[in-house]
Design a protein around this motif. Structure first.
Motif, PDB file in Angstrom:
ATOM      1  N   LEU A 261       8.060 -16.974  53.979  1.00 14.47           N
ATOM      2  CA  LEU A 261       7.126 -16.565  52.941  1.00 14.47           C
ATOM      3  C   LEU A 261       6.443 -17.766  52.278  1.00 14.47           C
ATOM      4  O   LEU A 261       5.231 -17.772  52.066  1.00 14.47           O
ATOM      5  CB  LEU A 261       7.859 -15.740  51.878  1.00 14.47           C
ATOM      6  N   ALA A 262       7.210 -18.821  51.937  1.00 13.39           N
ATOM      7  CA  ALA A 262       6.624 -19.980  51.270  1.00 13.39           C
ATOM      8  C   ALA A 262       5.582 -20.657  52.160  1.00 13.39           C
ATOM      9  O   ALA A 262       4.490 -21.021  51.708  1.00 13.39           O
ATOM     10  CB  ALA A 262       7.714 -20.976  50.887  1.00 13.39           C
ATOM     11  N   ASP A 263       5.911 -20.831  53.441  1.00 11.25           N
ATOM     12  CA  ASP A 263       4.947 -21.436  54.364  1.00 11.25           C
ATOM     13  C   ASP A 263       3.688 -20.574  54.501  1.00 11.25           C
ATOM     14  O   ASP A 263       2.569 -21.082  54.589  1.00 11.25           O
ATOM     15  CB  ASP A 263       5.585 -21.642  55.732  1.00 11.25           C
ATOM     16  N   SER A 264       3.912 -19.247  54.494  1.00 14.14           N
ATOM     17  CA  SER A 264       2.768 -18.344  54.627  1.00 14.14           C
ATOM     18  C   SER A 264       1.838 -18.449  53.428  1.00 14.14           C
ATOM     19  O   SER A 264       0.612 -18.397  53.563  1.00 14.14           O
ATOM     20  CB  SER A 264       3.245 -16.901  54.778  1.00 14.14           C
ATOM     21  N   LEU A 265       2.447 -18.582  52.225  1.00 15.09           N
ATOM     22  CA  LEU A 265       1.617 -18.704  51.025  1.00 15.09           C
ATOM     23  C   LEU A 265       0.756 -19.963  51.067  1.00 15.09           C
ATOM     24  O   LEU A 265      -0.426 -19.941  50.712  1.00 15.09           O
ATOM     25  CB  LEU A 265       2.498 -18.694  49.775  1.00 15.09           C
ATOM     26  N   ARG A 266       1.395 -21.091  51.469  1.00 11.24           N
ATOM     27  CA  ARG A 266       0.624 -22.323  51.579  1.00 11.24           C
ATOM     28  C   ARG A 266      -0.491 -22.189  52.619  1.00 11.24           C
ATOM     29  O   ARG A 266      -1.608 -22.669  52.439  1.00 11.24           O
ATOM     30  CB  ARG A 266       1.552 -23.490  51.932  1.00 11.24           C
ATOM     31  N   SER A 267      -0.172 -21.512  53.716  1.00 10.98           N
ATOM     32  CA  SER A 267      -1.179 -21.298  54.755  1.00 10.98           C
ATOM     33  C   SER A 267      -2.310 -20.411  54.240  1.00 10.98           C
ATOM     34  O   SER A 267      -3.492 -20.646  54.526  1.00 10.98           O
ATOM     35  CB  SER A 267      -0.532 -20.660  55.984  1.00 10.98           C
ATOM     36  N   LEU A 268      -1.906 -19.396  53.439  1.00 15.96           N
ATOM     37  CA  LEU A 268      -2.923 -18.510  52.875  1.00 15.96           C
ATOM     38  C   LEU A 268      -3.878 -19.262  51.956  1.00 15.96           C
ATOM     39  O   LEU A 268      -5.090 -19.025  51.961  1.00 15.96           O
ATOM     40  CB  LEU A 268      -2.255 -17.371  52.099  1.00 15.96           C
ATOM     41  N   GLN A 269      -3.323 -20.162  51.141  1.00 17.70           N
ATOM     42  CA  GLN A 269      -4.166 -20.940  50.239  1.00 17.70           C
ATOM     43  C   GLN A 269      -5.185 -21.770  51.021  1.00 17.70           C
ATOM     44  O   GLN A 269      -6.353 -21.867  50.638  1.00 17.70           O
ATOM     45  CB  GLN A 269      -3.299 -21.845  49.365  1.00 17.70           C
ATOM     46  N   ALA A 270      -4.704 -22.377  52.102  1.00 15.94           N
ATOM     47  CA  ALA A 270      -5.612 -23.178  52.927  1.00 15.94           C
ATOM     48  C   ALA A 270      -6.686 -22.300  53.570  1.00 15.94           C
ATOM     49  O   ALA A 270      -7.864 -22.678  53.647  1.00 15.94           O
ATOM     50  CB  ALA A 270      -4.824 -23.927  54.000  1.00 15.94           C
ATOM     51  N   GLU A 271      -6.252 -21.109  54.016  1.00 16.75           N
ATOM     52  CA  GLU A 271      -7.206 -20.220  54.661  1.00 16.75           C
ATOM     53  C   GLU A 271      -8.223 -19.673  53.664  1.00 16.75           C
ATOM     54  O   GLU A 271      -9.397 -19.474  53.993  1.00 16.75           O
ATOM     55  CB  GLU A 271      -6.470 -19.080  55.362  1.00 16.75           C
ATOM     56  N   VAL A 272      -7.749 -19.402  52.421  1.00 17.48           N
ATOM     57  CA  VAL A 272      -8.677 -18.940  51.395  1.00 17.48           C
ATOM     58  C   VAL A 272      -9.726 -20.014  51.109  1.00 17.48           C
ATOM     59  O   VAL A 272     -10.926 -19.727  50.963  1.00 17.48           O
ATOM     60  CB  VAL A 272      -7.932 -18.549  50.111  1.00 17.48           C
ATOM     61  N   ALA A 273      -9.284 -21.275  51.016  1.00 16.20           N
ATOM     62  CA  ALA A 273     -10.225 -22.368  50.791  1.00 16.20           C
ATOM     63  C   ALA A 273     -11.228 -22.459  51.939  1.00 16.20           C
ATOM     64  O   ALA A 273     -12.433 -22.670  51.730  1.00 16.20           O
ATOM     65  CB  ALA A 273      -9.471 -23.689  50.630  1.00 16.20           C
ATOM     66  N   GLU A 274     -10.718 -22.311  53.174  1.00 21.34           N
ATOM     67  CA  GLU A 274     -11.601 -22.348  54.336  1.00 21.34           C
ATOM     68  C   GLU A 274     -12.576 -21.172  54.310  1.00 21.34           C
ATOM     69  O   GLU A 274     -13.754 -21.298  54.667  1.00 21.34           O
ATOM     70  CB  GLU A 274     -10.774 -22.323  55.621  1.00 21.34           C
TER      71      GLU A 274
END
Length: 661
Positions: A261-274
């Motif tokens: 879950l934690a890794d997914s959240l960080r990935s989501l933040q990066a994807e949202v920025a992208e």
């Protein structure tokens, strides 16, 4: 070769062309009435002189007259297109044909004036080459007959590889058949062509282009040609594809559970920025689409106007043309030129780049004076009601642009009601402007003009685009879509706003806000009396400053025909030197604004500081300085101007500086 007797007969009878015969050494041996009319020398002045008299000094120095005779002798004829000189020193773009005489040494030369044709061709070529995308023209069978330089540069192909049906070879093979079928269907049906397809660049890579083609028709609805514009939308296509992948990735990421879950959240933040970055790219691509719509509309409308002008010019060249037809074609050119000027002014108004001449005036009084005009354009089946709720209703804006805005809104309301209904105009004071179209509310005192109709209303989808240039809900041929764009630009540039209230089947209300002008004196009526020509013995000298040679020569001739002496220079620096050398020589300075080096406004400011009694009149078709800062207190004559307008401007300038009648 042409026989001497035949050449002599043609020379003496023709009045439509300058026809001259020359001896082998270049001396003029005959000079027809057409040469007198076009070149200005009488036969007595021209005979026995060398044929170089109507060549420019530059061509004379380069030996062009002798070169032309040499080519005619060797090749049988010689063609040239260049500037020629008249007796008064003015220049024109002439098309010349020279042929040897038969049976004796000598030549015959035929010259005609192609200045207007060349300027029209240059204007059209410049317009299409300046556009950011591809522009091409096709005949009624769908064969490409003309392309712009941008098309050639991008594809790396010449005319031989793009004209006819060969333009399809530059399209990606996977899209070629579909594009060809859609193009053929449009040609057969006369409907608009709208397709998006990849086009090969010089290096073999492909970029996606959105292409739109519209038929150009005559008064009877017959298709004359097709005009197409293609805009690069590759960034938008890539952004859409990437967004679809990101959305799918986000949906999967949200469903993930457990230790990741934690890794997914960080990935989501990066994807949202992208995603935000790509959405910004998409917005930029949509802006390019809007530019494509604008440039395509401009090209289409100007091509229509140039068609009328060029067609009328061709008909005017016909020999023995009856005077009534000649007058009809001249009027057609004049009316079409006025429409072109109006189109340019509407575009500048939307872009908020028109130079406004703001003054304090009472809207209520203005509307009462305009009431008859508004009733006329609305039609007999539309009931017009004026409801004035403030007294006085003084605003600070450009009154002429206000009249145009009211006219455009009245015409828009009339069309929305199909020519029958009730049009109400309400004028009232309001405190501030409410938030509209995403803009924050504005505080202050404003006069609001409400234009309310009983038409079918405007859909939510159309309200967001209603002020876009060339956007219209009317049928083809019933409006350019620039009227409300002018209202939008005028309101914004005047420090006001325009908003819309509408529901389907309940009509629409346009609300124009203009700044309240408190404690400001009302403007005086404008002098519209006919221009008075200078009397004999009262000639005034005008200093003309214009960097464009054709405009400068025309302005000098126009000022001279109005009865003024004049001197034309091509730069503000030269003008300043002439005034400083002899301050009493000139009575008025008439200067363009946009010029290389010192601008017309800079020149006017210097002259006002050093020679306060010398009136200065500015002229410009567009200047960002004028749009942002106004005229700096100088009189302004808008381009294009008429002879009456120029005469009135010169007279007003002299009068304002205390000139003697």
């Amino acid at each position: 070769m042409i026989d001497r007797s035949l050449a002599q007969c043609i020379v003496e009878s023709s009045t439509d062309f300058a026809i001259i015969t020359l001896a082998a050494d270049g001396r003029i041996t005959s000079w027809n009435p057409g040469a007198v009319s076009l070149l200005g020398w009488s036969p007595e002045e021209a005979l026995a002189k060398h044929g170089r008299i109507f060549f420019t000094p530059e061509d004379q120095a380069a030996g062009s007259p002798e070169d032309e005779m040499s080519r005619a002798a060797q090749e049988g004829r010689a063609l040239d297109e260049r500037f020629h000189m008249r007796a008064d020193g003015s220049r024109f773009w002439g098309s010349g044909l020279m042929m040897p005489l038969q049976g004796e040494p000598g030549f015959v030369k035929i010259v005609r004036d192609r200045t207007r044709e060349r300027e029209a061709e240059r204007s059209l070529a410049t317009l299409t080459d300046a556009l950011p995308g591809f522009v091409f023209q096709a005949d009624t069978d769908g064969h490409i007959v003309q392309i712009n330089e941008r098309y050639r540069e991008y594809t790396g192909r010449g005319d031989e590889d793009l004209l006819g049906n060969r333009w399809l070879d530059a399209i990606h093979p996977a899209h070629r058949d579909k594009t060809q079928a859609a193009w053929s269907e449009a040609i057969d049906s006369g409907a608009a062509f709208n397709q998006t397809f990849p086009v090969a660049a010089q290096d073999g890579t492909y970029r996606c282009f959105s292409c739109r083609a519209l038929p150009q028709t005559d008064d009877d609805g017959r298709i004359l040609r097709w005009i197409a514009t293609c805009i690069d939308v590759e960034n938008e296509a890539q952004a859409r594809a990437t967004l679809e992948k990101l959305n799918l990735s986000l949906e999967h990421a949200v469903t993930d559970q457990g230790e990741a879950l934690a890794d997914s959240l960080r990935s989501l933040q990066a994807e949202v920025a992208e995603r935000e970055r790509i959405e910004e790219t998409l917005r930029q691509s949509q802006k390019m689409e809007a530019i494509g719509q604008l440039t395509g509309g401009v090209a289409h409308d100007f091509n229509n106007l140039l068609t009328v002008i060029l067609g009328s010019i061709d008909l005017l060249k016909r020999p023995n043309l009856p005077e009534d037809k000649r007058e009809r074609y001249v009027n057609a050119i004049a009316e079409t030129a006025q429409r072109a000027a109006k189109l340019t002014n509407q575009l500048l108004a939307f872009a908020r780049r028109q130079p406004l001449q703001a003054e304090a005036f009472d809207i209520a009084e203005r509307l009462r004076k305009d009431e008859e005009m508004l009733r006329s354009v609305s039609g007999s089946r539309v009931t017009l009601e004026l409801d004035i709720r403030c007294q006085p209703c003084v605003v600070e804006a450009d009154p002429v642009q206000f009249d145009t805005a009211m006219l455009n809104m009245a015409v828009n309301a009339r069309d929305a009601m199909a020519g029958e209904g009730r049009l109400q105009i309400v004028v009232e004071e309001r405190d501030g402007i409410p938030a509209t179209r995403g803009h924050a509310a504005v505080q202050g005192k404003f006069i609001a003009v409400l234009v309310r109709d009983t038409g079918g209303g405007i859909s939510k989808a159309d309200i967001s685009r209603i002020f876009e240039p060339f956007f219209t809900t009317k049928d083809v041929g019933h409006g350019t879509g620039l009227g409300l764009s002018q209202v939008f630009g005028f309101a914004k540039q005047s420090g006001g706003e325009i908003s819309i209230e509408s529901e389907i089947d309940k009509g629409a209300t346009f609300i124009l806000y203009l700044p309240h002008a408190q404690e400001k004196p009302l403007s005086r009526p404008v002098d519209v009396s006919p221009p008075i020509e200078p009397q004999p013995g009262q000639e005034r000298c005008v200093l003309l400053v214009e960097d464009n040679q054709l405009v400068g020569e025309f302005a000098a001739q126009l000022v001279g025909d109005l009865g003024y002496g004049n001197i034309w220079v091509s730069s503000a620096k030269d003008a300043l030197a002439l005034v400083e050398a002899d301050p009493e020589r000139f009575d008025i300075v008439f200067t363009d604004v946009v010029m290389p080096g010192m601008s017309g406004i800079e020149l006017a400011e210097i002259l006002r500081a050093r020679f306060s009694d010398l009136p200065v009149v500015l002229t410009s078709g567009y200047s960002h300085v004028l749009a942002a800062e106004g005229t700096h207190g100088f009189d302004l004559l808008h381009k294009p101007y008429t002879a009456d307008g120029l005469a009135r401007a010169l007279r007003a300038a002299r009068k304002s500086h205390g000139a003697k009648a």
